[in-house]
Design a protein around this motif. Structure first.
Motif, mmCIF file in Angstrom:
data_model
loop_
_atom_site.group_PDB
_atom_site.id
_atom_site.type_symbol
_atom_site.label_atom_id
_atom_site.label_comp_id
_atom_site.label_asym_id
_atom_site.label_seq_id
_atom_site.Cartn_x
_atom_site.Cartn_y
_atom_site.Cartn_z
ATOM 1 N N GLN A 149 2.492 4.352 19.080
ATOM 2 C CA GLN A 149 1.655 5.550 18.967
ATOM 3 C C GLN A 149 0.623 5.446 17.847
ATOM 4 N N ALA A 150 0.740 4.426 17.018
ATOM 5 C CA ALA A 150 -0.184 4.269 15.893
ATOM 6 C C ALA A 150 -1.578 3.904 16.382
ATOM 7 N N ASN A 151 -2.570 4.245 15.590
ATOM 8 C CA ASN A 151 -3.936 3.785 15.828
ATOM 9 C C ASN A 151 -4.054 2.377 15.272
ATOM 10 N N LYS A 152 -4.336 1.401 16.122
ATOM 11 C CA LYS A 152 -4.310 -0.003 15.700
ATOM 12 C C LYS A 152 -5.714 -0.546 15.490
ATOM 13 N N ILE A 153 -5.888 -1.266 14.388
ATOM 14 C CA ILE A 153 -7.162 -1.913 14.073
ATOM 15 C C ILE A 153 -6.866 -3.380 13.767
ATOM 16 N N GLU A 154 -7.478 -4.280 14.510
ATOM 17 C CA GLU A 154 -7.289 -5.713 14.283
ATOM 18 C C GLU A 154 -8.488 -6.245 13.498
ATOM 19 N N LEU A 155 -8.195 -6.920 12.380
ATOM 20 C CA LEU A 155 -9.247 -7.401 11.488
ATOM 21 C C LEU A 155 -9.005 -8.850 11.091
ATOM 22 N N GLY A 156 -10.052 -9.483 10.558
ATOM 23 C CA GLY A 156 -9.925 -10.814 9.989
ATOM 24 C C GLY A 156 -9.768 -11.902 11.030
ATOM 25 N N SER A 157 -9.484 -13.100 10.529
ATOM 26 C CA SER A 157 -9.324 -14.251 11.415
ATOM 27 C C SER A 157 -8.421 -15.278 10.744
ATOM 28 N N LEU A 158 -7.879 -16.182 11.538
ATOM 29 C CA LEU A 158 -7.051 -17.252 10.989
ATOM 30 C C LEU A 158 -7.882 -18.179 10.108
ATOM 31 N N GLU A 159 -9.175 -18.342 10.447
ATOM 32 C CA GLU A 159 -10.050 -19.230 9.681
ATOM 33 C C GLU A 159 -10.234 -18.747 8.245
ATOM 34 N N THR A 160 -10.194 -17.430 8.038
ATOM 35 C CA THR A 160 -10.318 -16.882 6.679
ATOM 36 C C THR A 160 -8.970 -16.411 6.129
ATOM 37 N N SER A 161 -7.888 -16.801 6.786
ATOM 38 C CA SER A 161 -6.512 -16.544 6.322
ATOM 39 C C SER A 161 -6.190 -15.067 6.178
ATOM 40 N N ASN A 162 -6.860 -14.193 6.979
ATOM 41 C CA ASN A 162 -6.582 -12.766 6.848
ATOM 42 C C ASN A 162 -6.556 -12.050 8.201
ATOM 43 N N CYS A 178 -1.459 17.084 4.918
ATOM 44 C CA CYS A 178 -2.302 17.708 3.888
ATOM 45 C C CYS A 178 -3.191 16.669 3.217
ATOM 46 N N GLN A 179 -2.573 15.722 2.508
ATOM 47 C CA GLN A 179 -3.350 14.671 1.856
ATOM 48 C C GLN A 179 -2.696 13.308 1.966
ATOM 49 N N LEU A 180 -1.426 13.269 2.309
ATOM 50 C CA LEU A 180 -0.711 11.999 2.422
ATOM 51 C C LEU A 180 -1.210 11.204 3.625
ATOM 52 N N GLN A 181 -1.460 9.908 3.400
ATOM 53 C CA GLN A 181 -1.794 8.986 4.474
ATOM 54 C C GLN A 181 -0.933 7.736 4.315
ATOM 55 N N MET A 182 -0.348 7.280 5.418
ATOM 56 C CA MET A 182 0.492 6.089 5.376
ATOM 57 C C MET A 182 0.263 5.238 6.618
ATOM 58 N N GLY A 183 0.406 3.943 6.442
ATOM 59 C CA GLY A 183 0.324 3.023 7.561
ATOM 60 C C GLY A 183 0.927 1.688 7.188
ATOM 61 N N MET A 184 0.880 0.767 8.108
ATOM 62 C CA MET A 184 1.561 -0.509 7.945
ATOM 63 C C MET A 184 0.652 -1.620 8.458
ATOM 64 N N THR A 185 0.450 -2.630 7.635
ATOM 65 C CA THR A 185 -0.398 -3.761 8.000
ATOM 66 C C THR A 185 0.466 -5.004 8.153
ATOM 67 N N GLU A 186 0.356 -5.653 9.308
ATOM 68 C CA GLU A 186 1.140 -6.850 9.610
ATOM 69 C C GLU A 186 0.203 -8.054 9.672
ATOM 70 N N LEU A 187 0.485 -9.057 8.849
ATOM 71 C CA LEU A 187 -0.318 -10.278 8.844
ATOM 72 C C LEU A 187 0.220 -11.264 9.878
ATOM 73 N N LYS A 188 -0.692 -11.905 10.580
ATOM 74 C CA LYS A 188 -0.326 -12.892 11.588
ATOM 75 C C LYS A 188 0.134 -14.188 10.906
ATOM 76 N N PRO A 189 1.004 -14.980 11.551
ATOM 77 C CA PRO A 189 1.414 -16.270 10.986
ATOM 78 C C PRO A 189 0.201 -17.129 10.646
ATOM 79 N N GLY A 190 0.222 -17.710 9.449
ATOM 80 C CA GLY A 190 -0.884 -18.524 8.986
ATOM 81 C C GLY A 190 -1.894 -17.760 8.149
ATOM 82 N N SER A 191 -1.793 -16.430 8.135
ATOM 83 C CA SER A 191 -2.681 -15.604 7.319
ATOM 84 C C SER A 191 -1.912 -15.040 6.133
#
Length: 281
Positions: A149-162, A178-191
């Motif tokens: 259900q999360a809003n997903k944003i894919e960024l970066g590339s393996l070439e720049t290790s991110n 109100c003001q709290l914001q939380m999320g979770m960022t998962e790095l791909k293998p090699g980044s």
């Protein structure tokens, strides 16, 4: 059951530049969040943000007020709470309603809820509820948010290790807070790089919680003004406080996952003062 807490005062960039490694870690690193059958919080005076952990093993844990800090009858009297489970399957009881929370699932609980309990489905694989809380002026409904259900944003590339996927979970584009914001960022293998190019946002502070880090690996978290950065070496399931004047970026010796939580003047996720990589000092 036991509830414990620490309090950290806010300091500025001029004071921070005088700190040695020990002083930097004492002010900004949260070196442990999870103990068996305990709720533990770190209260920072940056936006009066609270980061903590609850790990029920042999008993159900109650979210109780912390008298010296809150001076309120119950914890959520004037606060909101965000939860992301980073352990085994668990249950959160919210004013009598049982809500199951699996690994990497999130739950928002609004201002005014009186009774919150945490429990694990299996004591051999206990839930680890990572907790963030901020002052709140309005009551919004309790909402569970899964990774799907999360809003997903894919960024970066393996070439720049991110190469990474940002899961926006407790965010105003997904649910009301109100003001709290939380999320979770998962790095791909090699980044290994997160939040690079780096940025600051003087309107908001953040807390980063690093996990899913393989045994024997570490993350170097970078902080400080753009032109005078510092670093803190971090281990699995540790968190770091990021002041509004500081960048917040990290590089690991392996890929990993981290939870970001923030609060402050606005709810605009993209409100960032970006810096190019070559500007960092």
């Amino acid at each position: 059951m036991e509830t414990t807490f620490e309090s950290r005062y806010a300091i500025g960039p001029n004071e921070t530049k005088t700190l040695d490694t020990k002083g930097l870690r004492e002010n900004f690193l949260i070196d442990r969040l999870f103990w068996n059958d305990r709720i533990h919080f770190v209260y920072t005076h940056f936006d009066r943000y609270m980061a903590g952990g609850a790990m029920p093993v042999d008993q159900k844990l109650k979210l109780e007020t912390i008298e010296p800090l809150l001076k309120e009858e119950f914890f959520l009297s004037r606060r909101e709470l965000g939860i992301i489970n980073v352990g085994g399957a668990g249950t959160v009881e919210v004013d009598g309603e049982q809500i199951d929370l699996g690994t990497k699932e999130a739950l928002y609980i609004g201002k005014g809820v009186k009774d919150v309990y945490f429990s694990s489905k299996n004591a051999a694989e206990p839930a680890k509820f990572y907790l963030n809380s901020t002052p709140a002026h309005h009551s919004y409904p309790t909402r569970k948010v899964t990774k799907e259900q999360a809003n997903k944003i894919e960024l970066g590339s393996l070439e720049t290790s991110n190469h990474r996927v940002i899961n926006q979970m407790l965010l105003h584009t997904v649910i009301e807070t109100c003001q709290l914001q939380m999320g979770m960022t998962e790095l791909k293998p090699g980044s290994v790089w997160n939040t690079m190019p780096a940025h600051t946002h003087d309107r908001r502070m953040e807390v980063y919680f690093y996990f899913d880090l393989p045994e024997g690996q570490s993350v170097s978290h970078f902080m400080g003004p753009v032109d005078e950065t510092r670093h803190i070496w971090m281990q699995n399931e540790q968190a770091v406080i990021s002041p509004p004047w500081s960048i917040h970026s990290g590089a690991g010796t392996s890929n990993y996952t981290f939870i970001w939580g923030m609060a402050g003047e606005n709810m605009d996720y993209d409100d960032m003062d970006k810096s190019s990589i070559t500007e960092l000092r």
